[in-house]
Design a protein around this motif. Structure first.
Motif, PDB file in Angstrom:
ATOM      1  N   ASP A 202       0.824  -1.209   0.000  1.00 45.74           N
ATOM      2  CA  ASP A 202       0.000   0.000   0.000  1.00 45.74           C
ATOM      3  C   ASP A 202       0.857   1.257   0.000  1.00 45.74           C
ATOM      4  N   LEU A 203       1.838   1.291   0.853  1.00 49.12           N
ATOM      5  CA  LEU A 203       2.705   2.464   0.927  1.00 49.12           C
ATOM      6  C   LEU A 203       3.477   2.664  -0.368  1.00 49.12           C
ATOM      7  N   ALA A 204       3.993   1.559  -0.916  1.00 48.05           N
ATOM      8  CA  ALA A 204       4.759   1.668  -2.163  1.00 48.05           C
ATOM      9  C   ALA A 204       3.880   2.132  -3.318  1.00 48.05           C
ATOM     10  N   GLN A 205       2.648   1.612  -3.384  1.00 48.06           N
ATOM     11  CA  GLN A 205       1.754   2.030  -4.460  1.00 48.06           C
ATOM     12  C   GLN A 205       1.355   3.494  -4.322  1.00 48.06           C
ATOM     13  N   THR A 206       1.061   3.918  -3.093  1.00 48.07           N
ATOM     14  CA  THR A 206       0.670   5.317  -2.882  1.00 48.07           C
ATOM     15  C   THR A 206       1.802   6.264  -3.261  1.00 48.07           C
ATOM     16  N   GLN A 207       2.973   5.997  -2.715  1.00 48.22           N
ATOM     17  CA  GLN A 207       4.104   6.871  -3.027  1.00 48.22           C
ATOM     18  C   GLN A 207       4.546   6.718  -4.474  1.00 48.22           C
ATOM     19  N   GLY A 208       4.458   5.493  -4.994  1.00 54.94           N
ATOM     20  CA  GLY A 208       4.857   5.288  -6.389  1.00 54.94           C
ATOM     21  C   GLY A 208       3.965   6.050  -7.349  1.00 54.94           C
TER      22      GLY A 208
END
Length: 767
Positions: A202-208
């Protein structure tokens, strides 16, 4: 007539409605589809697959109910749909669905804007470090879970192997219990691993996603900037070439003037330059070409001792007589237009003695008004750092710091247009309608007089904000204006003079293209003279602000304007020449003609929108040997001349004397008056930091009020009851008799309310 028999509960709807097409066909049955904030219509349902007859965006539209079955949708004058349902119930279903769709479209537009601002905003160093630390912690959790899974998996496998090797049944229960314990630990560890993976994903997708958008935005900005730099470089190269050619031509002419003693031949190129210094004559004749198609020839040629040939290309081969019929015809019907000949005088030849310039005020004001305001502070600001994120967007919907503004509201800027109201007083006394129209044209041009050096942005008015200006003691007029709509941003104004009344709705679209800012007004202005009864309408031309990134800001007004007399059919066509590096046209030049309803030219106008306008009456018309009409005109006279600039105005936002006086505090004004706006007042008092803070508070208060109204509208729709939308205090939305558009008309109640100090209908818009 719709395909639904229940009250619509969403923003999607479709069905049959009757749409006004034109005066010949009247109302025609059309299939309408409301979806995603857009209202589209078709001849029938089968056309939905291939042909859309028209679409209007509800985010910036007015929805107005006329009677039990009829309603109107307009987006500020460019598109207007006059619709009729089969019954009052059907009309209410449509209006409810349209209001819901409009509210949702506005929310989506603003949420997209906020998301863009959030994604486009440059992340600082601390934010990046925090994100990296969070990702690192999540990755460490994954590594820990992985170690635990390996450990507990090995223990579980060992326990299972020992269980298989048991021969004594007495130890079986003990071993099974151990296996269950180890299996439980493995299951818990696996679950923790899954959760940790989910958090990391989730964090990687949001920041990505954000970084991807940011990277894409930076790429687009770089491409735009590269194109911009390339264009600037090409322009600089062309300018250098033009400068070299001009310098060479100047040197050549200098040598010719010094050495050449041969007499000049009449009609030669050398004589063209001298023709502009010809002696004064009692009358001037113009040989005017009336081509059926626009040609590319320019300029003025000497064809005789006192005859000048005028090209019509600056005005176009012809222009359409516009009726401003707001009813938008279907694609199958073409609007009829009457083409009449136009002419312009493109000559610097003196046309007789100019008239005496009109005075700015007839009598001294009974009140002592201020002559100066505090000087503009010298605050530096990174303009490109703010504006680069606004490329391609509508600036009217983007919050801007006061550093780009001037301490006046847009309502006050509209009032500035009456600085030269004596032109209208002169026009009111004219017996000849064409001469009156010539003065009206001069007045419309005078409104742009200050734009050549005024580059500050006026404050966007808050919904419900008003401004009054009573100058009957010196100018002879009084004005009341109000911000009547937030989406689209629209101001309504009404002015009454000695023998005239002028009202208008002002709304605009603005786009920032990186190198320049284009402002296109969309509203229509009305002027009516009490004595003659003549009623005029016109639309304003485009204003462009150049050198947003590099160089000194400068303003250009360009486009074409038609001023129509709805009483007798007279028409004035004006052309504001657009400035170009490669054009020989005089910068800021305006040319025009006044013609009667039969297309006969009566007046020729020429001048500059930041200096003066002259007019000459056409006395007679003959035909040349080539079959072209030749107009004989009388001496020119000055219809308008710009007032002198007050000394020191460059330190006071380049204000004129009237502009200096507009924001002066006055007792007894409405609590919504622009003079009482705290951010604007703080800016005038040189407190720019305080002004920016106050501006943010006002905008947040306005945003909360709008969301509250939207929530009330949605609740009313869900309950099946009609919701009364926001209504202005001093203007009422109604159908304009001249144009057929929806327009906010003055209710003639403000000045009476001021006398009684009855401000009960005013909103609490300030802090």
């Amino acid at each position: 007539m719709t395909d639904s028999k229940t009250m619509p509960s969403s923003d999607s709807y479709k069905g049959w409605l009757y749409k006004w097409t034109n005066y010949i066909k009247g109302y025609q049955k059309r299939w309408f589809v409301l979806q995603n904030g857009l209202l589209s219509y078709y001849r029938n349902q089968a056309e939905m697959a291939h042909t859309c007859r028209g679409t209007i965006n509800l985010a910036n539209a007015f929805i107005h109910t006329e009677d039990s079955c009829s309603f109107v949708i307009s987006n500020g004058g460019t598109q207007t749909y006059h619709l009729k349902a089969s019954s009052e119930v059907e009309r209410q279903k449509w209006v409810t669905a349209l209001e819901l769709a409009k509210a949702k479209a506005i929310r989506m537009m603003e949420s997209d804007s906020e998301e863009d601002e959030d994604l486009i905003s440059q992340p600082d160093k601390d934010e990046l470090q925090n994100t990296l630390r969070t990702l690192g912690a999540k990755l460490e959790d994954l590594n820990t879970c992985n170690d635990l899974i390996v450990k507990h998996g090995a223990a579980l496998q060992k326990s299972l192997s020992e269980l298989e090797q048991l021969d004594n049944s007495t130890d079986t229960a003990t071993r099974i219990k151990s296996v269950n314990e180890r299996a439980t630990l493995f299951r818990i560890t696996s679950s923790a691993m899954i959760n940790a993976c989910s958090d990391f994903l989730d964090l990687a997708q949001t920041q990505g996603k954000r970084w991807q958008r940011l990277l894409q935005h930076e790429h687009e900005q770089r491409v735009r900037l590269e194109d911009m730099v390339e264009q600037i470089a090409k322009q600089q190269q062309n300018l250098e070439k033009q400068a070299r050619k001009s310098l060479a031509a100047a040197n050549l002419h200098s040598k010719i003037d010094t050495n050449d003693t041969e007499p000049k031949v009449e009609g030669s190129e050398e004589e063209e330059d001298d023709f502009f210094d010809a002696l004064d004559i009692q009358h001037t004749e113009y040989q005017v070409a009336l081509p059926h198609k626009p040609s590319m020839h320019k300029g003025l040629r000497r064809v005789g001792s006192d005859v000048s040939q005028i090209s019509l290309d600056s005005l176009g081969a012809g222009y359409q007589r516009q009726d401003y019929d707001s009813s938008e015809s279907d694609a199958e019907g073409d609007n009829e237009a009457r083409v009449i000949a136009t002419a312009r005088k493109q000559s610097k030849t003196k046309m007789g003695q100019p008239g005496t310039p009109v005075r700015t005020r007839r009598a001294n004001s009974l009140r002592k008004r201020r002559s100066a305001i505090l000087e503009r502070p010298n605050h530096t600001l990174n303009l490109w750092g703010i504006m680069k994120n606004c490329i391609g967007r509508d600036l009217s919907k983007i919050p801007m710091p006061v550093n780009f503004s001037e301490p006046l509201s847009m309502l006050q800027r509209l009032t500035e247009e009456f600085e030269y109201s004596e032109i209208l007083d002169t026009a009111a006394a004219c017996e000849d309608s064409c001469e009156q129209l010539a003065y009206v044209a001069a007045f419309t041009i005078s409104a742009y007089a200050t734009t050549s050096f005024r580059t500050g942005k006026p404050f966007n008015p808050l919904l419900g904000e008003t401004y009054e200006c009573d100058r009957r003691d010196d100018y002879g007029w009084r004005v009341i204006s109000e911000q009547v709509s937030h989406h689209p941003p629209t101001a309504a104004m009404y002015a009454e003079g000695r023998d005239w009344a002028l009202w208008q709705e002002f709304t605009m679209s603005s786009k920032f293209r990186g190198k320049y800012l284009a402002i296109t007004p969309l509203g229509i202005a009305h002027l009516r003279f009490n004595k003659s009864g003549n009623h005029y309408t016109w639309r304003k031309v485009t204003t462009t602000v150049h050198n947003i990134i590099v160089g000194k800001l400068w303003v250009d007004n360009h486009g074409e304007m038609d001023i129509v007399n709805h009483t007798n059919g007279d028409l004035c066509h004006l052309k504001y020449s657009q400035y170009s590096y490669f054009s020989r046209e005089t910068p800021r030049k305006v040319t025009g003609v006044v013609a009667d309803r039969n297309g006969q030219t009566n007046w020729v106008l020429t001048g500059m929108w930041d200096e003066k306008i002259e007019g000459a009456k056409v006395l007679s018309c003959t035909t040349s040997s080539k079959g072209k009409p030749v107009f004989e005109s009388g001496p020119s006279k000055v219809l308008w001349k710009k007032n002198p600039i007050p000394p020191g105005n460059e330190k006071m936002y380049n204000f004129t004397q009237l502009a200096v006086e507009l924001n002066e505090m006055e007792p007894g004004v409405a609590p919504t008056d622009s003079r009482l706006r705290p951010d604007q007042r703080s800016m005038e008092n040189q407190d720019w930091d305080g002004a920016n803070k106050e501006k943010l508070k006002l905008e947040e208060k306005q945003r909360l009020a709008r969301k509250r109204r939207e929530a009330e509208a949605e609740q009313a729709a869900s309950e099946g009851r009609e919701y009364v939308p926001y209504e202005p205090a001093w203007f009422k939305k109604t159908k304009d008799q001249q144009t057929g558009n929806l327009i906010h008309m003055y209710t003639h109640e403000y000045w009476e309310a001021k006398e009684k100090q009855d401000w009960g209908r005013c909103l609490d818009i300030y802090l």
